[in-house]
Every structure is written in structure tokens, then in C-alpha cells.
Design an enzyme around this catalytic site. Sequence first.
Site, PDB file in Angstrom:
ATOM      1  N   ASP A  42       5.356 120.670 132.116  1.00  0.00           N
ATOM      2  CA  ASP A  42       4.090 121.385 131.927  1.00  0.00           C
ATOM      3  C   ASP A  42       3.857 121.794 130.475  1.00  0.00           C
ATOM      4  O   ASP A  42       2.787 122.299 130.161  1.00  0.00           O
ATOM      5  CB  ASP A  42       4.030 122.635 132.815  1.00  0.00           C
ATOM      6  CG  ASP A  42       3.962 122.261 134.282  1.00  0.00           C
ATOM      7  OD1 ASP A  42       4.144 123.147 135.127  1.00  0.00           O
ATOM      8  OD2 ASP A  42       3.761 121.073 134.573  1.00  0.00           O
ATOM      9  N   LYS A  56       0.930 131.525 137.386  1.00  0.00           N
ATOM     10  CA  LYS A  56       0.205 130.863 138.489  1.00  0.00           C
ATOM     11  C   LYS A  56       1.198 130.221 139.462  1.00  0.00           C
ATOM     12  O   LYS A  56       1.081 130.369 140.680  1.00  0.00           O
ATOM     13  CB  LYS A  56      -0.710 129.788 137.920  1.00  0.00           C
ATOM     14  CG  LYS A  56      -1.192 128.760 138.924  1.00  0.00           C
ATOM     15  CD  LYS A  56      -2.078 127.697 138.324  1.00  0.00           C
ATOM     16  CE  LYS A  56      -1.355 126.578 137.670  1.00  0.00           C
ATOM     17  NZ  LYS A  56      -0.855 125.500 138.556  1.00  0.00           N
ATOM     18  N   ASN A  57       2.215 129.553 138.920  1.00  0.00           N
ATOM     19  CA  ASN A  57       3.124 128.781 139.766  1.00  0.00           C
ATOM     20  C   ASN A  57       4.175 129.634 140.456  1.00  0.00           C
ATOM     21  O   ASN A  57       4.921 129.120 141.294  1.00  0.00           O
ATOM     22  CB  ASN A  57       3.776 127.649 138.964  1.00  0.00           C
ATOM     23  CG  ASN A  57       2.762 126.578 138.604  1.00  0.00           C
ATOM     24  OD1 ASN A  57       1.626 126.602 139.107  1.00  0.00           O
ATOM     25  ND2 ASN A  57       3.133 125.665 137.733  1.00  0.00           N
ATOM     26  N   ARG A  74       1.643 112.322 143.552  1.00  0.00           N
ATOM     27  CA  ARG A  74       2.058 113.625 144.089  1.00  0.00           C
ATOM     28  C   ARG A  74       2.353 113.574 145.603  1.00  0.00           C
ATOM     29  O   ARG A  74       1.741 114.264 146.394  1.00  0.00           O
ATOM     30  CB  ARG A  74       1.003 114.689 143.804  1.00  0.00           C
ATOM     31  CG  ARG A  74       0.490 114.778 142.391  1.00  0.00           C
ATOM     32  CD  ARG A  74       1.483 115.261 141.379  1.00  0.00           C
ATOM     33  NE  ARG A  74       1.887 116.619 141.517  1.00  0.00           N
ATOM     34  CZ  ARG A  74       1.228 117.671 141.014  1.00  0.00           C
ATOM     35  NH1 ARG A  74       0.117 117.478 140.370  1.00  0.00           N
ATOM     36  NH2 ARG A  74       1.688 118.900 141.185  1.00  0.00           N
ATOM     37  N   ARG A  77      -8.376 126.521 136.134  1.00  0.00           N
ATOM     38  CA  ARG A  77      -7.491 126.584 137.299  1.00  0.00           C
ATOM     39  C   ARG A  77      -6.207 127.339 136.958  1.00  0.00           C
ATOM     40  O   ARG A  77      -5.586 127.935 137.828  1.00  0.00           O
ATOM     41  CB  ARG A  77      -7.135 125.175 137.768  1.00  0.00           C
ATOM     42  CG  ARG A  77      -8.317 124.409 138.320  1.00  0.00           C
ATOM     43  CD  ARG A  77      -7.872 123.133 138.946  1.00  0.00           C
ATOM     44  NE  ARG A  77      -6.726 123.372 139.806  1.00  0.00           N
ATOM     45  CZ  ARG A  77      -6.053 122.402 140.414  1.00  0.00           C
ATOM     46  NH1 ARG A  77      -6.408 121.148 140.231  1.00  0.00           N
ATOM     47  NH2 ARG A  77      -5.029 122.664 141.189  1.00  0.00           N
ATOM     48  N   CYS A 133      -3.542 113.526 142.042  1.00  0.00           N
ATOM     49  CA  CYS A 133      -4.339 114.147 140.977  1.00  0.00           C
ATOM     50  C   CYS A 133      -4.164 113.277 139.743  1.00  0.00           C
ATOM     51  O   CYS A 133      -3.495 112.246 139.772  1.00  0.00           O
ATOM     52  CB  CYS A 133      -3.894 115.583 140.739  1.00  0.00           C
ATOM     53  SG  CYS A 133      -2.308 115.664 139.956  1.00  0.00           S
TER      54      CYS A 133
HETATM   55  C1  EPZ Z   1       5.136 121.998 140.601  1.00  0.00           C
HETATM   56  O1  EPZ Z   1       4.433 120.916 141.180  1.00  0.00           O
HETATM   57  C2  EPZ Z   1       4.154 122.676 139.656  1.00  0.00           C
HETATM   58  N1  EPZ Z   1       3.009 123.172 140.419  1.00  0.00           N
HETATM   59  C3  EPZ Z   1       3.676 121.676 138.601  1.00  0.00           C
HETATM   60  O2  EPZ Z   1       2.834 122.377 137.694  1.00  0.00           O
HETATM   61  C4  EPZ Z   1       4.904 121.174 137.834  1.00  0.00           C
HETATM   62  O3  EPZ Z   1       4.494 120.206 136.899  1.00  0.00           O
HETATM   63  C5  EPZ Z   1       5.906 120.559 138.817  1.00  0.00           C
HETATM   64  O4  EPZ Z   1       6.263 121.523 139.832  1.00  0.00           O
HETATM   65  C6  EPZ Z   1       7.189 120.122 138.124  1.00  0.00           C
HETATM   66  O5  EPZ Z   1       7.781 121.214 137.485  1.00  0.00           O
HETATM   67  C7  EPZ Z   1       3.137 124.341 141.104  1.00  0.00           C
HETATM   68  O6  EPZ Z   1       4.180 124.975 141.088  1.00  0.00           O
HETATM   69  C8  EPZ Z   1       1.934 124.803 141.859  1.00  0.00           C
HETATM   70  P1  EPZ Z   1       7.455 118.572 142.289  1.00  0.00           P
HETATM   71  P2  EPZ Z   1       5.088 120.128 142.454  1.00  0.00           P
HETATM   72  O7  EPZ Z   1       7.381 118.520 143.774  1.00  0.00           O
HETATM   73  O8  EPZ Z   1       5.828 121.094 143.302  1.00  0.00           O
HETATM   74  C9  EPZ Z   1       7.895 113.944 143.165  1.00  0.00           C
HETATM   75  C10 EPZ Z   1       0.882 122.794 136.490  1.00  0.00           C
HETATM   76  O9  EPZ Z   1       0.455 122.226 135.474  1.00  0.00           O
HETATM   77  N2  EPZ Z   1       7.862 114.284 144.596  1.00  0.00           N
HETATM   78  O10 EPZ Z   1       8.599 119.281 141.631  1.00  0.00           O
HETATM   79  O11 EPZ Z   1       4.029 119.322 143.076  1.00  0.00           O
HETATM   80  C11 EPZ Z   1       6.566 114.198 142.460  1.00  0.00           C
HETATM   81  O12 EPZ Z   1       5.681 113.113 142.654  1.00  0.00           O
HETATM   82  C12 EPZ Z   1       1.455 121.976 137.631  1.00  0.00           C
HETATM   83  O13 EPZ Z   1       0.914 124.036 136.645  1.00  0.00           O
HETATM   84  C13 EPZ Z   1       8.072 113.284 145.531  1.00  0.00           C
HETATM   85  O14 EPZ Z   1       8.271 112.120 145.196  1.00  0.00           O
HETATM   86  O15 EPZ Z   1       6.109 119.170 141.699  1.00  0.00           O
HETATM   87  C14 EPZ Z   1       6.986 114.365 141.022  1.00  0.00           C
HETATM   88  O16 EPZ Z   1       7.142 113.084 140.446  1.00  0.00           O
HETATM   89  C15 EPZ Z   1       1.266 120.480 137.412  1.00  0.00           C
HETATM   90  N3  EPZ Z   1       8.029 113.602 146.852  1.00  0.00           N
HETATM   91  C16 EPZ Z   1       8.372 115.030 141.135  1.00  0.00           C
HETATM   92  O17 EPZ Z   1       8.807 114.808 142.482  1.00  0.00           O
HETATM   93  C17 EPZ Z   1       7.792 114.883 147.285  1.00  0.00           C
HETATM   94  O18 EPZ Z   1       7.791 115.117 148.513  1.00  0.00           O
HETATM   95  C18 EPZ Z   1       8.334 116.530 140.893  1.00  0.00           C
HETATM   96  O19 EPZ Z   1       7.364 117.065 141.755  1.00  0.00           O
HETATM   97  C19 EPZ Z   1       7.584 115.892 146.317  1.00  0.00           C
HETATM   98  C20 EPZ Z   1       7.631 115.577 144.969  1.00  0.00           C
END
Ligand code: EPZ
Length: 422
Positions: free
Chosen positions: A307, A22-23, A121, A399, A116
Amino acid sequence: MDYLEIVGGNTLSGDVTISGAKNAALPIIAATILSDQEVTLTNLPNVVDIRTLLKLLTMLGGSVAHDKTVAKINNGTITSTKAVYEIVSQMRASILVLGPLLSRFGECEVSLPGGCAIGQRPIDLHLKALESMGATIEIKGGYVHAMAPDGLKGAKIIFDKITVGGTENIIMAAALAHGTTTIINAAKEPEVVQLCEMIRDAGIQIEGIGTNELTIEGSGGKTLKFQTVNIIPDRIEAGTYLCAGAITNSSITLHKVNHTHIQSSIDKLESMGCTFELHEDSITIFPVTHLKPVNLITMEYPGFPTDMQAQFMALAVMVEGESLIEERLFENRFMHVSELNRLGADIWLKGSTAAVKGVNELYGADVMATDLRASSALVLAALVAEGTTNVRRIYHLDRGYDNLEGKLSALGAKIKRKKESM
Ligand code: EPZ
């Protein structure tokens, strides 16, 4: 709403085929906006999030022919660059259309994604990076209004923290930008790598694929022509089934896996006493009667994936001794703890660490899914709980897991999808 009725106690056996990731599919679907010609995506997982993002493309005017695992997409017909709240609020990964829409059309409006269950996020890192590429960003009425009328310019981007979505948005923005973009502290998850390969195979020069530093030579506004993309296997789905085998003391074989992508989960399961047989694109886990406690810290790839945290917690619940699980990526990714405790687990939280004391028995109960991976953790626990467990709100599960109950029942689990009586 649907729920899953699970009667615990069965061991599992047989084979399960892992679906596409999915990701990986989500950013790749967003990247098709960078082209005005048809592109075919194969091995898509048959899950709600994929259908949601494909629906967004059609709402923008793109044409999509989607049949379960194959989609033919042509975004030559896009007429709107507004990603509306009703879609983005259903799936925050819709924010991945921001980079490609802005770099192709020079202007777009994308609803701010909601937070969420697992955390706030934010997307501040995405927006800051786009501004350094020359975009002006306004937040108005819950929408990000991004403008770059002369196109985006290549820039040197240093991410304060590693962000998968932020890296993906900037890779897509940089692909059509004028000049060279360097991304330092980039995410290097396998899903990010496949996105880079898709864009490289369309003729864009990308250096450092698979590392934390990427250099991308933009096309200067010229749209791309993509090759067919076959989505990589879902490493989190694969890890979830390995945990299903371990928690039920079973031998099962997973087909269509990439061992490298699940190495951290294999290593942790081996440290707990599990044994495996690896073949070219399959892996067999063997029964193990006595598992040892585990200590986990979630990290960016290739570290232990956040995850997989909930699924390993479910496994640790049944392991004699104490396991410690520290969640370092999200501020609220322990929503499954209280639900697991309702099944009889003994888990205590202290800040971002969960202490899991092994128990001998879990007892079936009504539990509620709160987010995608928490849902799968509850299903895993239900497989070994005595009696019947009803896992509710499984729209979270739908999802991101392709036919979970069908795959588990084919392995011998007693699991049925039921409709809640009104
Ligand atoms: C991706 O989410 C995945 N989703 C998530 O999988 C996964 O848990 C996550 O990466 C971490 O590996 C998809 O790929 C669709 P991040 P993403 O930006 O991109 C902070 C699942 O279960 N952050 O790497 O949203 C954020 O709050 C889902 O399949 C900021 O602070 O994750 C988090 O604490 C859940 N500012 C950390 O970084 C920003 O602008 C990592 O988030 C962006 C992120």
C-alpha cells in the site's frame, strides 16, 4: 465528479494529525456482528469506506449512530444476513461480514466482491478455510451462500498464502465456533493484531497475537460483549505524508503515529537520505536536497507494504539514478505508472518490476486516479510538478484518505477540490 487542482512548487511546513486506520476499522466494524449489545468505536477515519460498511450493517438491521470519528453500533437488531451486491460491489472489504454473519447466525449470503483495478482479488482462501470449519459454501447468482446450521467447528487452517482479509474472516468465524481453531501462515499486520485484541478483550482466548500462528478458543455460539475500541493510527496515511515531506524537500511533523507500524517506510526513506526526529507519538521529517535511488520489494508485514508502493514510486521519480520497485502481492498494481509518465516521469515496466529513472522536472497535466493508493501517488507528484495538475476520479482517494486536500493545504500545498463542469 470532483477533481483536485494542484499547483506544484511549494515546500510544506507545520503539523499534520494522522487519522484512524481504515484497514483496522473495517474488520473491527465487521466484528461488531459477533455481539448483540452496543459497542463504541472511536478514532474512526472520516472516509467513504467506513460509511459504506456502516450502511451495510444498518441494511442488515443493525443500529448505528455514527458521528465522523465515533460510532455506536448495536447488532442485537440484525434481521437479515444478506449482504447485497449494491454495497459489496462498492467496497470489496464488505466480504469481511461473511465470517461473523456465518458464525453468529449459521447461514448468510454475501455478494461476491468484484475485482478491482489492482487485481482479481479472489476469496478462494476465505471459502476453503470456512469449509474446513464445517461450512457448506455454494456460489449462486454472484452470491456466496454459506451454511453452518449447527454452528462452525474449530479447525486447523493452513493458508496457502498470507491473506489479510482471509485471516480476519477466520479470526471472526473462530471467535464463536465450537472448539479450537489454529491458523497457520496467518497475516500479522497491525490491523489484524488490533482485531485479535478486540476479540481477546471480549473474553475469547487467543494465543500468538502478532505472529503467523494464531490459536483461538471459540465461544461455542455465545455472542460477545466488546469493550470500546480506539482505532490505531493509519500507517499508510502516515507513510504517505512522510513521502509528501520527502518529495517537497520539507520539514513536517506527523502526530498520532505508531513508529513501529511505519518502520519499513522510515528505513527506506533513511536509505534514500532522509533524516527524522521521533517523539512519543509523533515524527518529524527534515528537508533533504539530494535523495538516493531506492530498491523496493513489497512484502507482507513487517516487510515493505504494497500500500506504500505507489507513493514511493512517485518519490523515486524525482531521484537521480535508477530505482527498482517489485510488486509481489498484486498482479496489476502499476496503474499509476502511465499516469506518472504523463507528468514527465520515466518509468519502464518489466513484469512485476518497475524501473524508475529519475528526472529533473515534472510538468503539470490532467491525470486520472485508478485506485486508492495510485491516487495519492499522483497527488504527491503533482506537489512538485511545474504548473497545474488536475487529478480526476478522486472518489478513489475519498475511500481511504481523511481530508487529504485539507491536511495538505494546511501544510502549505496549493491544492483545491473542484467540481467537474458538466
Ligand atoms: C488488504 O486487502 C488491504 N485491504 C489492502 O489494502 C492491502 O493491500 C492488502 O491487504 C495487502 O496488505 C483491507 O485491509 C481492507 P490479501 P486483502 O487477502 O485482504 C491474494 C488499501 O489500499 N488472495 O492479503 O484483500 C490476493 O489476490 C487496500 O487500503 C488470494 O489469492 O488482501 C493478493 O494477491 C488495497 N486468495 C494477496 O493474496 C484469497 O482468498 C494478498 O491479498 C485472498 C487473497
